[in-house]
Design a protein around this motif. Structure first.
Motif, PDB file in Angstrom:
ATOM      1  N   ARG A  85      -0.076   6.565  10.482  1.00 57.65           N
ATOM      2  CA  ARG A  85       0.736   5.445  10.018  1.00 57.65           C
ATOM      3  C   ARG A  85      -0.143   4.331   9.440  1.00 57.65           C
ATOM      4  NH1 ARG A  85       3.997   3.177  14.282  1.00 57.65           N
ATOM      5  NH2 ARG A  85       2.751   4.222  15.855  1.00 57.65           N
ATOM      6  N   GLU A  86      -1.324   4.134   9.998  1.00 61.35           N
ATOM      7  CA  GLU A  86      -2.225   3.125   9.448  1.00 61.35           C
ATOM      8  C   GLU A  86      -2.679   3.496   8.041  1.00 61.35           C
ATOM      9  OE1 GLU A  86      -5.300   2.780  12.366  1.00 61.35           O
ATOM     10  OE2 GLU A  86      -4.226   1.245  13.535  1.00 61.35           O
ATOM     11  N   LYS A  87      -2.907   4.770   7.796  1.00 61.34           N
ATOM     12  CA  LYS A  87      -3.303   5.213   6.461  1.00 61.34           C
ATOM     13  C   LYS A  87      -2.176   4.946   5.457  1.00 61.34           C
ATOM     14  CE  LYS A  87      -5.840   8.872   6.021  1.00 61.34           C
ATOM     15  NZ  LYS A  87      -6.344  10.267   5.904  1.00 61.34           N
ATOM     16  N   ILE A  88      -0.936   5.252   5.860  1.00 59.40           N
ATOM     17  CA  ILE A  88       0.199   5.021   4.972  1.00 59.40           C
ATOM     18  C   ILE A  88       0.441   3.529   4.780  1.00 59.40           C
ATOM     19  CG2 ILE A  88       2.705   5.362   4.757  1.00 59.40           C
ATOM     20  CD1 ILE A  88       2.246   8.068   6.230  1.00 59.40           C
ATOM     21  N   HIS A  89       0.247   2.754   5.841  1.00 64.41           N
ATOM     22  CA  HIS A  89       0.424   1.306   5.738  1.00 64.41           C
ATOM     23  C   HIS A  89      -0.596   0.703   4.781  1.00 64.41           C
ATOM     24  CE1 HIS A  89       0.084  -2.961   7.191  1.00 64.41           C
ATOM     25  NE2 HIS A  89       1.390  -2.852   7.072  1.00 64.41           N
ATOM     26  N   ALA A  90      -1.836   1.201   4.808  1.00 65.90           N
ATOM     27  CA  ALA A  90      -2.851   0.692   3.893  1.00 65.90           C
ATOM     28  C   ALA A  90      -2.446   0.961   2.447  1.00 65.90           C
ATOM     29  CB  ALA A  90      -4.205   1.346   4.199  1.00 65.90           C
ATOM     30  N   ASP A  91      -1.850   2.106   2.192  1.00 63.25           N
ATOM     31  CA  ASP A  91      -1.391   2.384   0.828  1.00 63.25           C
ATOM     32  C   ASP A  91      -0.218   1.488   0.462  1.00 63.25           C
ATOM     33  OD1 ASP A  91      -1.309   4.061  -1.656  1.00 63.25           O
ATOM     34  OD2 ASP A  91       0.710   4.428  -0.874  1.00 63.25           O
ATOM     35  N   PHE A  92       0.654   1.215   1.428  1.00 59.68           N
ATOM     36  CA  PHE A  92       1.755   0.280   1.147  1.00 59.68           C
ATOM     37  C   PHE A  92       1.218  -1.071   0.702  1.00 59.68           C
ATOM     38  CE2 PHE A  92       3.998  -3.430   2.685  1.00 59.68           C
ATOM     39  CZ  PHE A  92       5.189  -3.340   1.957  1.00 59.68           C
ATOM     40  N   LEU A  93       0.210  -1.590   1.406  1.00 57.66           N
ATOM     41  CA  LEU A  93      -0.334  -2.904   1.051  1.00 57.66           C
ATOM     42  C   LEU A  93      -0.873  -2.908  -0.372  1.00 57.66           C
ATOM     43  CD1 LEU A  93      -2.170  -3.877   4.372  1.00 57.66           C
ATOM     44  CD2 LEU A  93       0.055  -4.691   3.546  1.00 57.66           C
ATOM     45  N   ALA A  94      -1.538  -1.816  -0.767  1.00 62.44           N
ATOM     46  CA  ALA A  94      -2.068  -1.732  -2.121  1.00 62.44           C
ATOM     47  C   ALA A  94      -0.939  -1.670  -3.144  1.00 62.44           C
ATOM     48  CB  ALA A  94      -2.980  -0.509  -2.246  1.00 62.44           C
ATOM     49  N   ALA A  95       0.077  -0.849  -2.869  1.00 66.66           N
ATOM     50  CA  ALA A  95       1.203  -0.722  -3.793  1.00 66.66           C
ATOM     51  C   ALA A  95       2.001  -2.022  -3.861  1.00 66.66           C
ATOM     52  CB  ALA A  95       2.098   0.444  -3.360  1.00 66.66           C
ATOM     53  N   HIS A  96       2.140  -2.693  -2.731  1.00 64.39           N
ATOM     54  CA  HIS A  96       2.883  -3.954  -2.689  1.00 64.39           C
ATOM     55  C   HIS A  96       2.199  -5.010  -3.555  1.00 64.39           C
ATOM     56  CE1 HIS A  96       4.282  -7.785  -0.839  1.00 64.39           C
ATOM     57  NE2 HIS A  96       5.409  -7.115  -0.659  1.00 64.39           N
ATOM     58  N   ALA A  97       0.883  -5.075  -3.500  1.00 65.49           N
ATOM     59  CA  ALA A  97       0.145  -6.043  -4.320  1.00 65.49           C
ATOM     60  C   ALA A  97       0.313  -5.728  -5.808  1.00 65.49           C
ATOM     61  CB  ALA A  97      -1.329  -6.031  -3.936  1.00 65.49           C
ATOM     62  N   GLU A  98       0.324  -4.458  -6.148  1.00 65.25           N
ATOM     63  CA  GLU A  98       0.552  -4.069  -7.541  1.00 65.25           C
ATOM     64  C   GLU A  98       1.967  -4.434  -7.990  1.00 65.25           C
ATOM     65  OE1 GLU A  98      -2.335  -0.115  -7.247  1.00 65.25           O
ATOM     66  OE2 GLU A  98      -0.179   0.105  -7.544  1.00 65.25           O
ATOM     67  N   ALA A  99       2.937  -4.163  -7.107  1.00 64.61           N
ATOM     68  CA  ALA A  99       4.338  -4.412  -7.468  1.00 64.61           C
ATOM     69  C   ALA A  99       4.592  -5.895  -7.704  1.00 64.61           C
ATOM     70  CB  ALA A  99       5.255  -3.889  -6.359  1.00 64.61           C
ATOM     71  N   GLU A 100       3.916  -6.747  -6.942  1.00 65.58           N
ATOM     72  CA  GLU A 100       4.127  -8.192  -7.104  1.00 65.58           C
ATOM     73  C   GLU A 100       3.892  -8.630  -8.544  1.00 65.58           C
ATOM     74  OE1 GLU A 100       1.866 -12.280  -5.822  1.00 65.58           O
ATOM     75  OE2 GLU A 100       1.882 -10.627  -4.366  1.00 65.58           O
ATOM     76  N   GLN A 101       2.889  -8.037  -9.182  1.00 63.33           N
ATOM     77  CA  GLN A 101       2.543  -8.431 -10.547  1.00 63.33           C
ATOM     78  C   GLN A 101       3.542  -7.923 -11.580  1.00 63.33           C
ATOM     79  OE1 GLN A 101       0.061 -10.643 -10.956  1.00 63.33           O
ATOM     80  NE2 GLN A 101       0.026 -10.533  -8.699  1.00 63.33           N
ATOM     81  N   MET A 102       4.435  -7.036 -11.174  1.00 61.03           N
ATOM     82  CA  MET A 102       5.412  -6.483 -12.107  1.00 61.03           C
ATOM     83  C   MET A 102       6.627  -7.391 -12.276  1.00 61.03           C
ATOM     84  SD  MET A 102       5.354  -2.499 -10.890  1.00 61.03           S
ATOM     85  CE  MET A 102       3.801  -1.614 -10.653  1.00 61.03           C
ATOM     86  N   PHE A 103       6.804  -8.350 -11.367  1.00 59.54           N
ATOM     87  CA  PHE A 103       7.951  -9.246 -11.441  1.00 59.54           C
ATOM     88  C   PHE A 103       7.585 -10.495 -12.244  1.00 59.54           C
ATOM     89  CE2 PHE A 103       8.737  -6.733  -7.614  1.00 59.54           C
ATOM     90  CZ  PHE A 103      10.036  -6.303  -7.850  1.00 59.54           C
ATOM     91  N   GLU A 104       8.603 -11.134 -12.791  1.00 60.84           N
ATOM     92  CA  GLU A 104       8.354 -12.382 -13.509  1.00 60.84           C
ATOM     93  C   GLU A 104       7.779 -13.410 -12.550  1.00 60.84           C
ATOM     94  OE1 GLU A 104      12.700 -14.475 -13.443  1.00 60.84           O
ATOM     95  OE2 GLU A 104      12.496 -12.717 -14.749  1.00 60.84           O
ATOM     96  N   GLU A 105       7.016 -14.315 -13.089  1.00 63.39           N
ATOM     97  CA  GLU A 105       6.239 -15.232 -12.245  1.00 63.39           C
ATOM     98  C   GLU A 105       7.109 -16.020 -11.276  1.00 63.39           C
ATOM     99  OE1 GLU A 105       2.764 -18.629 -12.793  1.00 63.39           O
ATOM    100  OE2 GLU A 105       3.489 -17.468 -14.507  1.00 63.39           O
ATOM    101  N   GLY A 106       8.311 -16.375 -11.670  1.00 64.32           N
ATOM    102  CA  GLY A 106       9.171 -17.162 -10.808  1.00 64.32           C
ATOM    103  C   GLY A 106       9.639 -16.436  -9.565  1.00 64.32           C
ATOM    104  N   LYS A 107       9.576 -15.110  -9.581  1.00 60.05           N
ATOM    105  CA  LYS A 107      10.036 -14.337  -8.431  1.00 60.05           C
ATOM    106  C   LYS A 107       8.891 -13.820  -7.554  1.00 60.05           C
ATOM    107  CE  LYS A 107      14.661 -12.654  -9.383  1.00 60.05           C
ATOM    108  NZ  LYS A 107      15.541 -11.466  -9.320  1.00 60.05           N
ATOM    109  N   ARG A 108       7.667 -13.987  -8.018  1.00 59.73           N
ATOM    110  CA  ARG A 108       6.552 -13.380  -7.292  1.00 59.73           C
ATOM    111  C   ARG A 108       6.377 -13.947  -5.891  1.00 59.73           C
ATOM    112  NH1 ARG A 108       2.071 -13.161 -12.196  1.00 59.73           N
ATOM    113  NH2 ARG A 108       3.257 -11.689 -13.504  1.00 59.73           N
TER     114      ARG A 108
END
Length: 255
Positions: A85-108
């Motif tokens: 679960r820690e390995k999967i959680h680490a990938d979530f954190l990386a994907a979450h940081a990438e996803a943040e940049q996909m939203f318009e700045e006002g929603k980040r």
């Protein structure tokens, strides 16, 4: 006339059909309550273990989902090991940081502060997969719509979610993951499709409304806005108007 008493036997029950197919009012209301109070749980998980018999009921419900051609394309990977679960959680954190940049700045900032998983907090994670080759290349009902096996596996997800809610368990679907990383962490072969990574466990509370709705991220679209009649964008006739009026009278069971 014979003096023996004639015994009239009831005809044998036709085993092809259910003996008690009708739902009582209480049973019907319980189904609707599970549907309307189901929530995507993220931050409310308790560490309490799930008894084996409860988890067995939930998984059995998932296994009884409808499937095209009765092919039952799903498998269930039960994940309890902290290291996995820690390995999967680490990938979530990386994907979450990438996803943040996909939203318009006002929603980040809003996105950054949303709790979107419970991988480590929940006692059990379950990955539901789809084996598209199960029972061969030709499957009844998949001959012309090739994705029906994937849709069937999603039905297993919904069955599991509703059964879990009836067992007072919360479920959270984690979709902010890199599929190759998920495959590597769980050893999923290339021919098997990961469908859903779920966190499951008892919770402190179930939210009254979906969290993203309550946070103002999106609203629930009124059902009449999504209705079409006899074709795309088809307008309601008199019968359609009566249906819309009936929908307006439906009150979701939220308690």
């Amino acid at each position: 006339m014979s003096s023996q008493t004639q015994v009239h036997c009831a005809p044998p029950q036709d085993t092809r059909f259910q003996t008690n197919p009708r739902f009582s009012s209480a049973e019907r209301d319980a189904v609707y309550r599970a549907i309307h109070t189901r929530r995507d749980v993220r931050g409310e998980f308790l560490p309490d273990p799930i008894p084996d018999d409860v988890l067995a009921h939930v998984l059995t419900a998932a296994h009884h989902a409808p499937s095209v051609g009765f092919m039952q394309p799903w498998d269930f990977i039960v994940v309890r090991a902290r290291a996995v679960r820690e390995k999967i959680h680490a990938d979530f954190l990386a994907a979450h940081a990438e996803a943040e940049q996909m939203f318009e700045e006002g929603k980040r900032a809003t996105y950054r502060n949303l709790k979107l998983e419970g991988i480590l907090e929940s006692p059990v994670n379950i990955c539901i997969t789809c084996d598209r080759s199960r029972h061969g290349p030709v499957v009844i009902g998949r001959t012309h719509i090739g994705a029906m096996d994937v849709y069937s596996a999603v039905c297993a997800v919904q069955n599991l979610w509703l059964a879990a809610r009836a067992e007072n368990l919360g479920v959270g679907w984690v979709s902010i993951l890199h599929p190759p990383a998920l495959r590597e962490a769980l050893g999923i072969p290339p021919e098997i499709v990961p469908i859903a990574y779920l966190c499951i466990g008892y919770v402190r509370d179930f939210h009254a409304r979906p969290e993203l709705e309550a946070a103002g991220w999106l609203r629930r679209v009124p059902l009449p806005e999504l209705l079409h009649f006899d074709g795309w964008q088809g307008r309601a006739d008199a019968a359609g108007e009566r249906l819309v009026e009936a929908i307006d009278q439906v009150v979701p069971v939220l308690r």
